[in-house]
Design an enzyme around this catalytic site. Structure first.
Site, mmCIF file in Angstrom:
data_model
loop_
_atom_site.group_PDB
_atom_site.id
_atom_site.type_symbol
_atom_site.label_atom_id
_atom_site.label_comp_id
_atom_site.label_asym_id
_atom_site.label_seq_id
_atom_site.Cartn_x
_atom_site.Cartn_y
_atom_site.Cartn_z
ATOM 1 N N LYS A 1 0.801 -1.226 0.000
ATOM 2 C CA LYS A 1 0.000 0.000 0.000
ATOM 3 C C LYS A 1 0.838 1.282 0.000
ATOM 4 O O LYS A 1 0.471 2.256 -0.648
ATOM 5 C CB LYS A 1 -1.049 0.005 1.114
ATOM 6 C CG LYS A 1 -0.616 -0.404 2.498
ATOM 7 C CD LYS A 1 -1.829 -0.510 3.423
ATOM 8 C CE LYS A 1 -1.395 -0.902 4.825
ATOM 9 N NZ LYS A 1 -0.864 -2.273 4.896
ATOM 10 N N ASN B 1 -1.889 6.435 6.698
ATOM 11 C CA ASN B 1 -1.058 5.491 7.446
ATOM 12 C C ASN B 1 0.423 5.707 7.132
ATOM 13 O O ASN B 1 1.289 5.258 7.860
ATOM 14 C CB ASN B 1 -1.483 4.063 7.079
ATOM 15 C CG ASN B 1 -0.838 2.998 7.939
ATOM 16 O OD1 ASN B 1 -0.848 3.086 9.154
ATOM 17 N ND2 ASN B 1 -0.262 1.995 7.307
ATOM 18 N N HIS C 1 -1.666 -9.421 11.448
ATOM 19 C CA HIS C 1 -2.234 -8.819 12.655
ATOM 20 C C HIS C 1 -3.221 -9.748 13.353
ATOM 21 O O HIS C 1 -4.209 -9.302 13.910
ATOM 22 C CB HIS C 1 -2.965 -7.515 12.310
ATOM 23 C CG HIS C 1 -2.089 -6.504 11.657
ATOM 24 N ND1 HIS C 1 -0.969 -5.994 12.271
ATOM 25 C CD2 HIS C 1 -2.140 -5.935 10.434
ATOM 26 C CE1 HIS C 1 -0.384 -5.129 11.444
ATOM 27 N NE2 HIS C 1 -1.065 -5.082 10.325
#
Length: 451
Positions: free
Chosen positions: A123, A146, A192
């Site tokens: 990303k 982010n 995660h």
């Protein structure tokens, strides 16, 4: 340090977490005229001094997250690093207190079209590329989220032509009202899993990027992403195979690979400075987003020819004794490491340095990739033993106490013409302050090698 809240001041926004995002939320809410309080479970959060200097009126409590502060708030703004499953947050939500994050606040105040980019891997590369393409086309773009500048700090008046946002699944958890002009989930691999109860919960967080009525950019090679495509919505796909119509793909002509739009070749893959199949996919995703934005093709291709890649993401460090060294410290999950290994695999088997904090992920998926593309693995950090259990018999395994020792071991293992790749498949915080620190220490150790 503690502060007391005035019990009469029941109208306040409570920010949980005082990193860069928390600080940007405080700045934004104060400028909007809100009463603001901030709490952080750390005794000395990263941005405490900056907050106290710029906004002395903001009440701060550090060292714990007391439930009574949450229950008295009008709204709660969660930083992405704070787990919404904490019981005191669940209790506040059950009491009907609104819980948002910085991206939800941003979406409510954005004054230009949003280009939203998420995915397990790639990303930052795609976000940076799209920003570069828009700049080359003469557009005014604000790039962040982010990556780099927190989203709320991007809000400007006059508005830019586009906001280009990198979004993590953590940021997406609290999003309700975002309606992106174009959005993409680049890929989904398990990551995660220490934060989510299941892979499905992680996927659901990512999927929110597609809400609204904008154009959905779809990775046709990723079955999970493809299954998220919604009938009746505008879609534009990309694939590492030949594509149809206006979709973006790869063509082979006279022994050369081309980036293509349908059956029209656009530019040679070899003209890009970023290496690896995963970066071809990233380039195609950026082209798809840029075409939705109406950017001219020549500006987009110029950006692809010039972009050298981001630090700590499969970056070439140096060649010494016929061995080429690459820094992919940003690969903090198994999917990212597999992409990097396969991306560099054209030049024979490589030597891999991996390990760190595993974050509850499974290392089995590495086995097939190691078997096919890796001759030696040098393991560091907390998860070294666990990773070693999944290394196939065909691959030599060494253990190293730190990154310097790992580089020396890799140097003695690598033969002339081989490549050495640091791609840890793990987080860094057992031995380093972050992945940047890990990458810099690796590069320093590589520079110190003597011929």
């Amino acid at each position: 340090m503690t502060a007391e809240l005035n019990h009469h001041s029941s109208h306040y926004s409570l920010i949980i977490g005082l990193g860069q995002t928390g600080l940007s939320c405080a700045r934004f809410l104060v400028q909007q005229g809100n009463a603001v309080a901030v709490i952080d479970s750390n005794d000395k959060p990263a941005c405490l001094n900056a907050l106290q200097k710029d906004y002395p009126e903001v009440v701060v409590k550090t060292g714990s997250i007391p439930a009574d502060w949450l229950m008295r708030a009008d709204s709660i703004v969660l930083s992405p690093g704070v787990d919404p499953r904490l019981p005191q947050i669940q209790q506040a939500a059950a009491a009907g207190i609104e819980i948002v994050g910085d991206i939800e606040l941003f979406a409510r105040h954005a004054n230009a079209p949003i280009i939203a980019i998420t995915g397990s891997n790639g990303k930052s590369t795609v976000t940076t590329l799209v920003g570069l393409m828009a700049q080359m086309a003469g557009k005014k773009v604000a790039v962040g989220g982010n990556l780099g500048t927190p989203a709320l700090d991007l809000l400007t008046d006059p508005a830019p032509d586009f906001y280009v946002l990198e979004l993590s699944s953590f940021q997406m958890e609290t999003v309700k009202s975002m309606n992106a002009f174009a959005s993409v989930i680049l890929n989904v691999s398990p990551d995660h899993l220490d934060r989510y109860d299941s892979v499905e919960d992680y996927q659901r967080a990512k999927q929110k990027v597609y809400q609204g009525n904008g154009v959905m950019v779809i990775n046709r090679d990723d079955p999970i992403v493809s299954s998220m495509a919604i009938a009746g919505r505008n879609q534009l796909g990309f694939s590492l195979h030949e594509s149809q119509g206006y979709e973006f793909g790869v063509l082979s002509q006279r022994g050369h690979l081309w980036l293509a739009e349908g059956d029209a070749p656009l530019m040679l893959v070899s003209e890009m400075k970023i290496a690896g199949k995963h970066n071809v996919a990233n380039a195609l995703a950026a082209l798809a987003l840029g075409s939705v934005m109406g950017l001219p093709m020549d500006a987009m291709l110029q950006a692809l020819r010039e972009f050298k890649g981001l630090p700590h993401r499969c970056r070439f460090v140096r060649e010494i004794n016929g061995v080429r060294w690459f820094n992919d410290s940003k690969a903090t999950n198994v999917g990212a490491s597999i992409a990097a290994i396969e991306g560099l695999a054209d030049n024979g088997k490589l030597v891999l340095i991996a390990g760190g904090v595993g974050k509850g992920q499974k290392f089995e998926p590495l086995a097939a990739t190691l078997n096919e593309y890796v001759s030696t693995v040098v393991l560091i950090g907390q998860s070294a033993e666990e990773i070693a259990r999944h290394v196939p018999k065909s691959v030599k395994v060494h253990f190293a106490g730190d990154i310097k020792a790992a580089v020396k071991l890799a140097a003695t293992s690598a033969e002339n013409g081989q490549q050495v790749l640091l791609s840890p498949a793990c987080a860094s915080f057992d031995q380093f302050s972050n992945y940047v620190d890990r990458g810099e220490q690796f590069e320093q150790a590589v520079r110190e090698l003597t011929a």
